[in-house]
Design an enzyme around this catalytic site. Structure first.
Site, mmCIF file in Angstrom:
data_model
loop_
_atom_site.group_PDB
_atom_site.id
_atom_site.type_symbol
_atom_site.label_atom_id
_atom_site.label_comp_id
_atom_site.label_asym_id
_atom_site.label_seq_id
_atom_site.Cartn_x
_atom_site.Cartn_y
_atom_site.Cartn_z
ATOM 1 N N THR A 52 0.598 -1.252 -0.295
ATOM 2 C CA THR A 52 -0.081 0.089 -0.451
ATOM 3 C C THR A 52 1.116 1.190 0.016
ATOM 4 O OG1 THR A 52 -1.440 0.997 1.083
ATOM 5 C CG2 THR A 52 0.173 -0.125 2.800
ATOM 6 N N GLY B 30 2.634 -2.749 4.415
ATOM 7 C CA GLY B 30 3.454 -3.638 4.144
ATOM 8 C C GLY B 30 2.508 -4.938 4.653
ATOM 9 N N GLY B 31 0.882 -4.877 4.365
ATOM 10 C CA GLY B 31 0.376 -5.756 4.861
ATOM 11 C C GLY B 31 0.005 -6.251 6.489
#
Length: 428
Positions: free
Chosen positions: A329, A411-412
């Protein structure tokens, strides 16, 4: 990307406020950082005004009315495809988020910069072309086999059938035209006008379950942010369907433990172990809040935090929870001269999202719906109109001494851990 930062900075220099700067930067990042961002994604906002009132915007689109478990089972799938038109099953919320924030800016912050100016840099840059970055080229190399047969992808990203080199220019005339339409007709055109007609025409052609009613019925909304008072600061984050609880709860447990970690390894061990405990809660409970059986605020009460803190082992690593959500993102932050501050995050989930690039608009559709399960027993099983679980969430802190900290990360699954580390290193 430096051009997205420059665009926001230019708006501030022209007298714009933090929200106006953020909209301009968000539009620009969707052009210059296309493997991570698009108008075809979602976003979330935290806005702290000059009086330190905090507002949260949820601009996450739900699954389409035709997207259900039977639809995918009848297509022969045991899980939702991760790429291609069938992975584009949730309404893009990004532009609705820009619109709601813009209206708030005009009404509450004296915003005066027109949409035509805020989208101008993105419109022109898409038309004039973007320079291929090293990260874009590396992502093309690693993901091409997954994406080369997805409609529209090769037409945008390959030059003479090959991956472009760093510094080569990619031209996005259709995307530029879409920005031109939004400038001419307003941001609602994405959900009810000419832009929508072009979007739906392509989605129907390629077999996405989304339809025009899904877009027309969608609205971004203000929601109550999660709040937690810790030593020296009050923390803010987004409620479900984001994992904002995880980020805020990690810091709450660290505060309860009151550990003075002088060594990096001690700090990292502690954050990782707290993360494991928090993720077990997240994975069991967090989904679209309309379908949750618990109140998320119960998890940030002091008694619960104390109980959770007692479970942390300082000597031994616990096993990692079974979940493994991917995704990347872009986080953006802005503060203006009046003290208005924005923490903002926008994403298409995986690199290149669904990979589906709509020919008439140049929009890359997200694949956020991959986080749904086709198992009715799963906490996040697919239902029409249901919002998907989101890893992305912006963070904000008000310190007791008057400082305001806007922070976040890509970074999820790594986001809550990274946010905690950033905050802890800054504040300790």
């Amino acid at each position: 990307h430096h051009l997205a930062a420059k665009t926001g900075s230019d708006i501030l220099k022209e007298g714009g406020n933090a929200i106006e700067a953020m909209i301009a930067s968000a539009a620009m990042i969707s052009v210059v950082y296309p493997h991570m961002n698009s108008m075809g994604g979602d976003n979330f906002w935290l806005i702290s005004d000059e009086n330190k009132n905090v507002y949260a915007i949820d601009s996450c689109g739900p699954a389409g009315n035709n997207a259900n478990i039977e639809f995918y089972k009848n297509c022969g799938f045991s899980s939702i495809p991760s790429r291609g038109p069938l992975s584009a099953l949730t309404v893009p919320g990004a532009v609705a988020g820009w619109k709601l924030a813009y209206d708030f800016s005009v009404k509450n912050l004296g915003g005066k910069i027109p949409i035509s100016r805020l989208l101008y840099d993105a419109e022109q840059t898409a038309k004039e072309g973007i320079a291929v970055t090293n990260t874009l080229r590396n992502n093309l190399k690693s993901k091409l086999n997954q994406l080369k047969n997805v409609p529209g992808f090769k037409d945008v990203y390959l030059k003479n059938g090959k991956i472009p080199n760093v510094g080569d220019r990619l031209f996005c005339p259709k995307l530029s035209n879409t920005f031109s339409s939004l400038i001419k007709n307003g941001l609602n055109d994405f959900y009810s006008g000419e832009v929508l007609s072009n979007i739906i025409s392509d989605l129907e052609l390629f077999g996405s379950p989304l339809n025009s009613d899904d877009f027309k019925n969608y609205k971004a909304t203000f929601v109550d942010p999660l709040e937690l008072k810790i030593k020296d600061a009050k923390l803010f984050n987004l409620p479900p369907p984001t994992q904002g609880l995880a980020s805020i709860l990690i810091l709450g447990v660290l505060d309860e433990l009151s550990i003075d970690c002088k060594k990096d390894v001690e700090l990292i061990h502690l954050i990782v172990e707290v993360t494991k405990a928090v993720f077990r809660i997240r994975d069991k409970h967090i989904s679209d809040p309309r379908y949750m059986s618990v109140n998320v605020n119960d998890f940030i009460k002091k008694d619960f935090i104390k109980k959770l803190a007692k479970q942390i082992n300082f000597e031994r690593a616990a096993p990692w929870p079974s979940s493994s959500s991917g995704g990347d993102t872009v986080w953006l932050g802005a503060t203006d001269s009046n003290g208005n501050t924005v923490s903002f995050i926008q994403s298409i989930y995986w690199e290149f999202g669904s990979g589906l690039i709509l020919p008439k608009t140049g929009i890359t559709m997200q694949n956020r719906g991959v986080s749904f399960s086709l198992d009715p027993k799963n906490n996040n099983y697919l239902l029409p109109g249901r919002k998907p679980f989101h890893t992305i969430q912006p963070a904000l802190a008000h310190f007791d001494d008057g400082r305001i900290m806007s922070y976040g990360t890509m970074g999820g699954e790594g986001q809550p851990q990274t946010q905690a580390t950033i905050f802890y290193r800054y504040n300790v």
